[in-house]
Design an enzyme around this catalytic site. Structure first.
Site, PDB file in Angstrom:
ATOM      1  N   CYS A  79       2.026   1.866  -5.881  1.00  0.00           N
ATOM      2  CA  CYS A  79       3.209   2.646  -5.477  1.00  0.00           C
ATOM      3  C   CYS A  79       4.121   2.939  -6.678  1.00  0.00           C
ATOM      4  O   CYS A  79       3.727   3.702  -7.549  1.00  0.00           O
ATOM      5  CB  CYS A  79       3.917   1.932  -4.330  1.00  0.00           C
ATOM      6  N   HIS A 170       0.713   0.036  -0.505  1.00  0.00           N
ATOM      7  CA  HIS A 170       0.986  -1.376  -0.828  1.00  0.00           C
ATOM      8  C   HIS A 170      -0.149  -2.273  -0.336  1.00  0.00           C
ATOM      9  O   HIS A 170      -0.081  -2.787   0.780  1.00  0.00           O
ATOM     10  CB  HIS A 170       2.283  -1.818  -0.136  1.00  0.00           C
ATOM     11  N   GLU A 172      -0.808  -5.219  -1.024  1.00  0.00           N
ATOM     12  CA  GLU A 172      -0.406  -6.632  -0.929  1.00  0.00           C
ATOM     13  C   GLU A 172       0.330  -6.939   0.373  1.00  0.00           C
ATOM     14  O   GLU A 172       0.609  -8.085   0.668  1.00  0.00           O
ATOM     15  CB  GLU A 172       0.465  -6.996  -2.144  1.00  0.00           C
TER      16      GLU A 172
HETATM   17  N1  GLN Z   1       9.651   5.882  -3.934  1.00  0.00           N
HETATM   18  C1  GLN Z   1       9.483   4.884  -4.945  1.00  0.00           C
HETATM   19  C2  GLN Z   1       9.553   5.479  -6.352  1.00  0.00           C
HETATM   20  O1  GLN Z   1       9.572   6.656  -6.506  1.00  0.00           O
HETATM   21  C3  GLN Z   1       8.178   4.141  -4.773  1.00  0.00           C
HETATM   22  C4  GLN Z   1       8.201   3.407  -3.466  1.00  0.00           C
HETATM   23  C5  GLN Z   1       7.399   2.144  -3.442  1.00  0.00           C
HETATM   24  O2  GLN Z   1       7.032   1.588  -4.473  1.00  0.00           O
HETATM   25  N2  GLN Z   1       7.192   1.637  -2.259  1.00  0.00           N
HETATM   26  O3  GLN Z   1       9.583   4.748  -7.288  1.00  0.00           O
END
Ligand code: GLN
Length: 196
Positions: A79, A170, A172
């Site tokens: 992410c 995610h 995890e």
């Molecule tokens: N929206 C976040 C970003 O742009 C990422 C979101 C996340 O890691 N769950 O950094």
């Protein structure tokens, strides 16, 4: 046993530690740059990439992280961590670490769908993995030597390029540790190569 660090400046750190341990490796939370010399692979967790970048600069992690990458040791971005790894970010002039030949777009699943779960087919890993997406980015474009591992609704959500692994969601946050186990095996293979 390989030792895998989780960058511990911000974000979903503890859950990655649990997942690494469940996948049979040793886990350590990395809060100081010196710790990077003691690990075989590194996970960049989810959280908020702009906040994480601010903390990377504040605690002078940028150069040490680039050196870590140069050493060839595997890195896995989830992410926000995927955004840190990308060479291009839509709407931004500069990347963060800029290591993986991909273009990512932040928060790209729309406001109404800030967070959702979806069953994913992930090449070589699982054909029924529940991906937890939280204000997730997606991969817009990849270079030729990037292997696309998963798509959701036609959008790339997981990919690998050599020692770099990245996903939009995610892994995890579920009890399914197959993606983490895949990363652990990447780290094991790279350690054996480095010893040879
Ligand atoms: N929206 C976040 C970003 O742009 C990422 C979101 C996340 O890691 N769950 O950094």
């Amino acid at each position: 046993m390989v030792k895998i660090g989780v960058l511990g400046l911000q974000g979903a750190v503890r859950e990655h530690v649990k997942s690494i341990e469940a996948a049979g490796a040793e886990a350590v939370v990395v809060k100081k740059t010196e710790q990077l010399s003691d690990i075989d692979g590194l996970i960049l967790p989810g959280g908020e990439s702009t906040t994480m970048r601010r903390l990377i600069d504040k605690y002078e992690f940028m150069e040490p992280l680039r050196k870590f990458a140069d050493s060839g040791k595997p890195m896995f971005g989830t992410c926000a961590g995927l955004i840190l790894l990308a060479k291009n970010i839509v709407g931004y002039a500069e990347p963060h670490l800029g290591l993986m030949d991909i273009t990512v777009e932040r928060n790209s699943f729309g406001r109404q769908r800030e967070s959702f779960e979806a069953e994913l087919m992930i090449s070589n890993i699982a054909d029924d993995f529940i991906g937890v997406f939280i204000r997730a980015p997606h991969i817009v474009e990849v270079s030729e030597d990037v292997e696309i591992l998963a798509k959701h609704n036609g959008r790339i959500v997981a990919a690998r390029q050599n020692q770099y692994l990245g996903c939009s969601f995610h892994p995890e946050l579920t009890d399914d540790h197959r993606i983490t186990a895949y990363f652990v095996s990447m780290v094991e293979e790279s350690k054996i190569k480095n010893l040879a």
